[in-house]
Each structure stands twice: as C-alpha cells, then as structure tokens.
Design a protein around this motif. Structure first.
Motif, PDB file in Angstrom:
ATOM      1  N   ALA A  11       6.301   3.666  -7.792  1.00 41.95           N
ATOM      2  CA  ALA A  11       4.947   4.197  -7.684  1.00 41.95           C
ATOM      3  C   ALA A  11       4.979   5.690  -8.007  1.00 41.95           C
ATOM      4  CB  ALA A  11       4.396   3.962  -6.280  1.00 41.95           C
ATOM      5  N   THR A  12       3.991   6.158  -8.751  1.00 40.24           N
ATOM      6  CA  THR A  12       4.020   7.513  -9.298  1.00 40.24           C
ATOM      7  C   THR A  12       2.655   8.166  -9.155  1.00 40.24           C
ATOM      8  OG1 THR A  12       5.622   6.719 -10.921  1.00 40.24           O
ATOM      9  CG2 THR A  12       4.656   8.869 -11.339  1.00 40.24           C
TER      10      THR A  12
ATOM     11  N   GLU B 126      -6.767  -3.160 -12.081  1.00 40.11           N
ATOM     12  CA  GLU B 126      -7.219  -3.636 -10.771  1.00 40.11           C
ATOM     13  C   GLU B 126      -6.365  -3.064  -9.643  1.00 40.11           C
ATOM     14  OE1 GLU B 126      -8.736  -6.234 -13.894  1.00 40.11           O
ATOM     15  OE2 GLU B 126      -6.718  -5.498 -13.436  1.00 40.11           O
ATOM     16  N   ILE B 127      -5.072  -2.890  -9.884  1.00 41.48           N
ATOM     17  CA  ILE B 127      -4.201  -2.295  -8.865  1.00 41.48           C
ATOM     18  C   ILE B 127      -4.487  -0.808  -8.741  1.00 41.48           C
ATOM     19  CG2 ILE B 127      -1.805  -1.863  -8.205  1.00 41.48           C
ATOM     20  CD1 ILE B 127      -1.004  -4.383  -9.674  1.00 41.48           C
ATOM     21  N   VAL B 128      -4.747  -0.160  -9.882  1.00 41.32           N
ATOM     22  CA  VAL B 128      -5.100   1.268  -9.845  1.00 41.32           C
ATOM     23  C   VAL B 128      -6.345   1.475  -8.996  1.00 41.32           C
ATOM     24  CG1 VAL B 128      -5.910   3.209 -11.237  1.00 41.32           C
ATOM     25  CG2 VAL B 128      -4.009   1.801 -12.045  1.00 41.32           C
ATOM     26  N   ALA B 129      -7.370   0.658  -9.216  1.00 42.42           N
ATOM     27  CA  ALA B 129      -8.610   0.784  -8.443  1.00 42.42           C
ATOM     28  C   ALA B 129      -8.365   0.537  -6.965  1.00 42.42           C
ATOM     29  CB  ALA B 129      -9.662  -0.180  -8.978  1.00 42.42           C
ATOM     30  N   ALA B 130      -7.519  -0.441  -6.643  1.00 40.13           N
ATOM     31  CA  ALA B 130      -7.211  -0.733  -5.233  1.00 40.13           C
ATOM     32  C   ALA B 130      -6.465   0.414  -4.579  1.00 40.13           C
ATOM     33  CB  ALA B 130      -6.397  -2.027  -5.134  1.00 40.13           C
ATOM     34  N   ASP B 131      -5.567   1.073  -5.320  1.00 45.99           N
ATOM     35  CA  ASP B 131      -4.810   2.193  -4.761  1.00 45.99           C
ATOM     36  C   ASP B 131      -5.692   3.425  -4.550  1.00 45.99           C
ATOM     37  OD1 ASP B 131      -2.522   0.720  -4.663  1.00 45.99           O
ATOM     38  OD2 ASP B 131      -1.616   1.567  -6.466  1.00 45.99           O
ATOM     39  N   ILE B 132      -6.689   3.598  -5.408  1.00 45.74           N
ATOM     40  CA  ILE B 132      -7.573   4.757  -5.270  1.00 45.74           C
ATOM     41  C   ILE B 132      -8.533   4.579  -4.104  1.00 45.74           C
ATOM     42  CG2 ILE B 132      -9.495   5.983  -6.373  1.00 45.74           C
ATOM     43  CD1 ILE B 132      -8.082   5.559  -9.053  1.00 45.74           C
ATOM     44  N   THR B 133      -9.094   3.403  -3.970  1.00 42.66           N
ATOM     45  CA  THR B 133     -10.087   3.163  -2.923  1.00 42.66           C
ATOM     46  C   THR B 133      -9.467   3.379  -1.543  1.00 42.66           C
ATOM     47  OG1 THR B 133     -11.260   1.569  -4.309  1.00 42.66           O
ATOM     48  CG2 THR B 133     -11.690   1.499  -1.939  1.00 42.66           C
ATOM     49  N   GLY B 134     -10.027   4.316  -0.792  1.00 43.45           N
ATOM     50  CA  GLY B 134      -9.521   4.628   0.541  1.00 43.45           C
ATOM     51  C   GLY B 134      -8.416   5.658   0.560  1.00 43.45           C
ATOM     52  N   ALA B 135      -7.994   6.171  -0.615  1.00 46.04           N
ATOM     53  CA  ALA B 135      -6.958   7.214  -0.657  1.00 46.04           C
ATOM     54  C   ALA B 135      -7.539   8.522  -0.121  1.00 46.04           C
ATOM     55  CB  ALA B 135      -6.445   7.388  -2.083  1.00 46.04           C
ATOM     56  N   PRO B 136      -6.676   9.494   0.216  1.00 43.51           N
ATOM     57  CA  PRO B 136      -7.188  10.794   0.671  1.00 43.51           C
ATOM     58  C   PRO B 136      -8.146  11.405  -0.343  1.00 43.51           C
ATOM     59  CG  PRO B 136      -4.850  10.640   1.106  1.00 43.51           C
ATOM     60  CD  PRO B 136      -5.208   9.431   0.293  1.00 43.51           C
ATOM     61  N   ALA B 137      -9.246  11.968   0.158  1.00 47.10           N
ATOM     62  CA  ALA B 137     -10.280  12.535  -0.703  1.00 47.10           C
ATOM     63  C   ALA B 137     -10.229  14.053  -0.656  1.00 47.10           C
ATOM     64  CB  ALA B 137     -11.656  12.026  -0.274  1.00 47.10           C
ATOM     65  N   GLY B 138     -11.009  14.685  -1.517  1.00 43.93           N
ATOM     66  CA  GLY B 138     -11.104  16.134  -1.521  1.00 43.93           C
ATOM     67  C   GLY B 138     -10.847  16.700  -2.904  1.00 43.93           C
ATOM     68  N   PRO B 139     -11.189  17.979  -3.106  1.00 46.39           N
ATOM     69  CA  PRO B 139     -10.991  18.611  -4.416  1.00 46.39           C
ATOM     70  C   PRO B 139      -9.527  18.566  -4.840  1.00 46.39           C
ATOM     71  CG  PRO B 139     -12.374  19.981  -3.000  1.00 46.39           C
ATOM     72  CD  PRO B 139     -11.828  18.884  -2.136  1.00 46.39           C
ATOM     73  N   GLY B 140      -9.270  18.035  -6.023  1.00 40.93           N
ATOM     74  CA  GLY B 140      -7.912  17.980  -6.554  1.00 40.93           C
ATOM     75  C   GLY B 140      -7.034  16.903  -5.960  1.00 40.93           C
ATOM     76  N   ALA B 141      -7.550  16.120  -4.991  1.00 32.75           N
ATOM     77  CA  ALA B 141      -6.717  15.093  -4.352  1.00 32.75           C
ATOM     78  C   ALA B 141      -6.279  14.029  -5.341  1.00 32.75           C
ATOM     79  CB  ALA B 141      -7.474  14.460  -3.184  1.00 32.75           C
ATOM     80  N   TRP B 142      -7.100  13.778  -6.370  1.00 26.99           N
ATOM     81  CA  TRP B 142      -6.784  12.707  -7.320  1.00 26.99           C
ATOM     82  C   TRP B 142      -5.437  12.932  -8.022  1.00 26.99           C
ATOM     83  CZ3 TRP B 142      -6.088  13.874 -12.436  1.00 26.99           C
ATOM     84  CH2 TRP B 142      -6.591  15.104 -12.877  1.00 26.99           C
ATOM     85  N   LYS B 143      -5.032  14.187  -8.185  1.00 29.41           N
ATOM     86  CA  LYS B 143      -3.761  14.449  -8.860  1.00 29.41           C
ATOM     87  C   LYS B 143      -2.576  13.912  -8.067  1.00 29.41           C
ATOM     88  CE  LYS B 143      -5.523  18.772 -10.847  1.00 29.41           C
ATOM     89  NZ  LYS B 143      -5.341  20.238 -10.902  1.00 29.41           N
ATOM     90  N   ARG B 144      -2.746  13.837  -6.751  1.00 26.44           N
ATOM     91  CA  ARG B 144      -1.640  13.403  -5.884  1.00 26.44           C
ATOM     92  C   ARG B 144      -1.710  11.934  -5.516  1.00 26.44           C
ATOM     93  NH1 ARG B 144      -3.634  18.130  -4.062  1.00 26.44           N
ATOM     94  NH2 ARG B 144      -4.776  17.104  -2.375  1.00 26.44           N
ATOM     95  N   TRP B 145      -2.740  11.227  -5.948  1.00 27.60           N
ATOM     96  CA  TRP B 145      -2.796   9.799  -5.663  1.00 27.60           C
ATOM     97  C   TRP B 145      -1.587   9.100  -6.296  1.00 27.60           C
ATOM     98  CZ3 TRP B 145      -8.594   9.277  -7.386  1.00 27.60           C
ATOM     99  CH2 TRP B 145      -9.415   9.736  -6.359  1.00 27.60           C
ATOM    100  N   THR B 146      -1.006   8.197  -5.564  1.00 23.50           N
ATOM    101  CA  THR B 146       0.152   7.468  -6.060  1.00 23.50           C
ATOM    102  C   THR B 146      -0.263   6.056  -6.435  1.00 23.50           C
ATOM    103  OG1 THR B 146       1.662   8.763  -4.705  1.00 23.50           O
ATOM    104  CG2 THR B 146       2.455   6.645  -5.480  1.00 23.50           C
TER     105      THR B 146
END
Length: 623
Positions: free
Chosen positions: A430-431, A539-559
C-alpha cells in the motif's frame, strides 16, 4: 455633575484613559453595574511604562506575582526589603531573585499593578496564566513555539500519566510553563518533578511555585524517568534545529527511561529534504521510537494552520533484532482531540509498547504497525501506512479461502459463483497518493469552478462534492454542454474508471463507471494510468479514500491498497457483478416496500378488504 475622566497623552496621538480613574468613576456614578470593576480593570489595563511584548518586563511582573504568593502586602515593603524577601524565597536564584532585583533597580513601578492583577484573577496562579496569555498575544511571531491549546496539552498530559505510573521521576519541559505545570498538577505527589537548569526553566519554576509543586534538585539516579519535551522551544527554529532537539532528548534517556515529545508535523512526520531526512532516520535507528502520531491543525494559538505530531520514545527492544523492530504509527489529520479520541490514541500507543500478546489482545482504533527499518528508509510521510484500511493478518489470510466459500454459499441464490483459487502470492505494498503520483501510476485532476448560473436540468452531468455523500443524487445537476465548453474550453470531462473525491469536511469518493461528467470544484479526480496502473483498482481506491483523515493536503498522505496485476481484471468484474446483484436486490426490496405501503393504504382507507384465505377455505368446506 461628575464628568468622565479626561484622556491622558502617551505620545501615540490616540486618546487613552487611566483604568483606575475610569473604574473609580464607574463605582461613584453606578454605571456599568459591576461591583468588581476596580479589580477587573487590572486584568485588562497595563501601566503606561509596561508592555506585554517586552520579555524582560513580563519576567519581572511574573516574579512579583510569584513573590506575592509567598508574601502578602508587597506594597508595604521598601526596595531593600523586597530584595531580601526574594532572597529568602529563592536563595539559589532559580526562579525570581534576579528579576526582583532588576525590578528594584527599575524603581519598583509595577508592585501595585501585580497585586491588583492577582486580585482580579483571584489567585497568583491564575494571574500568571493571564500574563502568559497576554504575552503570547503580543508576540504572534512565536509561530510553532506559541501556546498549545488545551486539547494538545491534555494529550501530552495523558501520555505522560500513562508512561509515568507511580514510581517515576518526571523531567518537565523548561520552555513551556503551561504544559509543564499542567503535567505537574495532573501527576500530583505520585511522582518526583525535576527541571533542567538554565534560564528557560525560571518561568516554569515560578508557575510551579504558585501552584505549590515541589521541584527536586536532581533526578533520582535509580528510578525510571519520564521526559516531557516540546520542540521547538523557541520561535524561528527551522527543521534542522527541531530534529537536533529531538535527537538530544533521545540521547539523554537512560535504558529504562521513556519520553513524550510534541512538535511540528513538518519536522517529525512529513516528507523532508534529504539532509533532514537522514537526521530523522538517525533518531529512528536508536531503537527507542515506539509510537508516532500525526495530529490535526489548530493546536497552536499562534500557528493555527500548523499540524503537530507526537512521538513516544521508550526502552530499546534489544531482545528484538533491528530488522524486526516495529513502531506504532497513527494519522489523526482532521480528527478532533476529544476526550475519547485522546484516550483511544494513548491506549493504542501504550498497547504498541507492549509485547506481541498485548498487541493481539488490543482493539486498535488509530494505530497500525510498521517495521522501524522501513521508517528509516522512507522518503515520504512516516505515518502514510496509518491510513491503510485494516488488512488481514497472516493467520487470518490462511482462513480467507474457507471464509470465501462460506460467504459464496450464503449468497448463491442471488449471485452466480465467482471463480477463486487458493493461490498465495505477493501484492504491491500500500502506497501514499503522493508516491503513486510521483511514480506515474495515477494523476490528480482539478475540478472546475462552475458558475451556479450555468446549472440546470439538461446537458452534461455535474458531480459536486456534496453528491459524494449520496451518489444516487448524481445526475440531477447538469450544465449545457455548449455553454460549459465556451466558458471552460480546457476543462476535462471524466473517463470511465475515474475516482471522483473530496478531502473535506470529510473524505469521500465515488467511481464513475461511465465517464463524460463535469467535476465541480472542490471535488477532484484521481485518474489511474491505463498503461501502468501499478495494481490500483478504482473501487478499492474509492473505498480507501472514504472515511480517511480529512483536511487541507490530507489527500497526499492517503494510502491506497493495491493488487497483483493478474488479479485486477477479474476482481473488477467480480465487484461489478456484486454491485449489479445489490442493485437488483435493492430494486426488489423497494418494490416490496411499495407493495406493503399500498396494502396498508387500501386497508386503512376502506378501499379494499383483506381476506383471510385459510378461514375462507375452511368455511367453504363446511358448507
């Protein structure tokens, strides 16, 4: 007639008024309806020759308040007696003696003000807190070193209490009086409190003096120590100095000592330049780093956009080979530090410091575990893997084929069999999104700022950030294709398989299976590279994003989790088949609900009569 007091000149050209005269006037005339106005005036006013931005003046005022806590009626003391009183309270000159001496040399102009400030705040301890707060407000340039908010202090205090137990010596941070005094108040007499020598500790000692906390001269050489530290300790410190301070904390620990360190996430967990990355890796190689947590923004009064991070350092696990050591990591970006959140995070980190049995027995809410060696080698965020969805352990993975067979049998009436083979194989790790973009596996495409006046009920489908809460609503908002093309000629429409996402106020995502849609900012798109997907499945990408930590710039750190390349196509087909079966079941359930509602409406309105068929058959047979 009793006119309002006249203003006084102070050289600034603006009218100013003497607080005492105004308070006296309010009391005489009965205006304001506040019987405590004389005392309250001291909390808001300052002497004409005093500034809360002057650190030396603030130190003298704090010393007067601290001395007031030990000796009443300072106003009645002569300058010589004031010096003698300071010498008797602080014979070793560790907290206030030199400040009182400097104030006497200044002409003792603020003794009366200090006494009134104590009266206004109701106690010397509260008066020191008030002075500290006003000094911080006058020095907004403190940046990352500014005052911590109550939630951040409470987290550090909770961590220190969990680490200390009842037999430790606690070494407090010399640069943060509010943090150190709160730790001392929470732990009380159950531990020994020590402070390092030096000028920074004087302010902390004054706060502990008025709070009546005893400070030991030195740590017990036998007992275990808990170090509470905050970096940076001063304003303007860059990443290199912050990491140097972190390294000094680590090097100061004896084998059985532990530490809790709080500081800017930009230095402690986020991606760094190469030189700073090596400095942080040196601390990780010590074997002491047992827990790392990235916290949200808004925890420093003077740097509200700054994210903080918490490190837990413990006894080196010498019985475990360096390659096998693990560290608990957590990402609380966008998560408020409520009482429950703090308790769960500390519980996770404490369980992570235990053995394998402790970790297996604990239900983790925030923390996951990574090899410490991988943290040393990692070029990006140290907590990137903390965003990964829970994955099966090795023991659970061996049971998955059997569990899949059981689950398939349970839905056989609704879904045809999906072919699987119990064939263990390696999958890409996971990256983080930032790494996947850098490697070319995915692209981020900005949404378009669509003028609300263009929106209607016909044309291209527009997907907004709010639609991601209820994907069934997608299609209701549209925009005329020609008007949109004329206004945004370079805007990109979605393609099949694009993942439309948002990062706030909560993280959410949806897979566009058809394409040709307009994505309205602040919603954005992650587009997987068809020629080199790197194991990413939409579909896995969408599942990993949903409910991940939110906030400005948080998307860069989503795994994002990935799969083996040969699994991608059949997995997507299986997900599509299950989604189609689910939609069919939902449609059948909706039809049954409508049928039930119509039956009830007919029976309650008298439009139809319900017949008991069994009773009717029995009656017919008896005739």
């Amino acid at each position: 007639m009793d006119p309002f007091p006249a203003p006084v000149a102070d050289g600034s050209g603006r009218p100013r008024f003497e607080a005492e005269k105004v308070a006296d006037w309010l009391v005489r005339t009965g205006h304001g309806n506040n019987p405590e106005v004389r005392a309250d005036a001291a909390a808001a006013a300052v002497p004409s020759d005093f500034s809360f931005s002057d650190a030396s003046a603030v130190a003298e005022l704090q010393a007067l308040v601290a001395l007031h806590a030990k000796m009443d009626d300072l106003n009645e003391l002569t300058p010589a007696q004031l010096k003698a009183a300071a010498a008797s309270v602080d014979p070793l000159d560790r907290m206030l003696r030199r400040e009182i001496s400097a104030h006497v040399d200044r002409g003792v102009p603020w003794v009366t003000y200090a006494a009134r400030l104590v009266d206004a705040a109701y106690s010397p301890a509260a008066a020191l807190v008030l002075i500290t707060r006003r000094h911080a407000a006058a020095n907004r340039a403190a940046g990352s070193a500014g005052p911590l908010v109550a939630e951040a202090i409470a987290l550090v205090v909770d961590a220190a209490a969990a680490l200390a137990g009842s037999d430790a010596t606690v070494r407090l941070d010399a640069g943060d009086a509010a943090l150190s005094s709160t730790v001392a108040s929470r732990l009380g007499d159950s531990v020994s409190i020590v402070l390092p020598a030096g000028p920074d500790s004087r302010r902390v000692r004054r706060q502990l003096l008025v709070n009546e906390h005893w400070v030991d001269d030195a740590a017990d050489p036998v007992s275990r120590s808990v170090v509470v530290a905050r970096v940076p300790s001063g304003s303007g410190e860059d990443v290199a100095r912050i990491l140097r301070a972190l390294d000094e904390v680590s090097l100061s620990l004896r084998d059985s000592d532990v530490a809790v360190v709080i500081g800017p996430a930009r230095a402690l967990v986020d991606p760094l330049a190469h030189a700073d990355e090596q400095a942080r890796a040196d601390v990780l190689r010590s074997g002491r780093v047992r827990g790392i947590a990235r916290l949200s923004t808004g925890l420093v009064d003077s740097a509200v956009r700054e994210s903080l991070a918490l490190w837990i350092l413990g006894e080196p696990t010498v019985e475990v080979a360096p390659a096998q050591r693990i560290t608990a990591v957590a990402d609380l970006t966008g998560v408020r530090l409520t009482t429950a959140t703090r308790a769960d995070l500390i519980s996770d980190l404490m369980a992570g410091m235990g053995g394998g049995r402790d970790r297996r027995a604990h239900q983790f809410r925030f923390a996951t575990f990574v090899r410490t060696a991988s943290l040393q080698a990692r070029g990006g965020s140290l907590v990137a893997s903390a965003m990964r969805k829970p994955s099966a352990t090795t023991e659970e993975a061996t049971e998955l084929p059997a569990l899949l067979d059981i689950a398939a049998e349970a839905v056989r009436a609704d879904l045809g069999p999906i072919e699987i083979a119990p064939d263990p194989h390696d999958v890409p790790r996971a990256t983080s999104v930032a790494e996947l973009i850098s490697d070319g596996h995915v692209r981020r495409i900005q949404g378009t700022r669509v003028d609300p006046a263009l929106l209607g009920s016909e044309g291209l489908v527009v997907v907004t950030a709010s639609d991601l809460d209820e994907p069934a609503s997608i299609g209701r908002t549209r925009v005329d294709q020609l008007a949109f093309a004329g206004r945004h000629p370079s805007a990109q429409l979605t393609r099949p398989g694009d993942v439309i996402f948002r990062s706030g106020p909560t993280a959410a995502a949806w897979v566009d299976s058809d394409g040709s849609k307009v994505v309205a900012y602040p919603a954005r798109v992650l587009r997987i590279t068809a020629a080199d997907p790197g194991g990413l499945v939409p579909e896995i990408v969408a599942a990993d994003i949903t409910g991940a930590p939110a906030g400005p710039g948080a998307w860069k750190r989503w795994t994002l989790r990935r799969v083996a390349p040969r699994t991608m196509a059949p997995l997507r087909q299986a997900i599509a088949d299950i989604a189609a079966a689910r939609r069919d079941l939902e449609a059948r359930a909706a039809r049954l609900t409508d049928y039930a509602n119509l039956i009830v409406a007919g029976a309650t309105s008298g439009a139809v009569t319900m017949i008991d068929l069994d009773h009717a058959v029995d009656a017919a047979e008896t005739q």
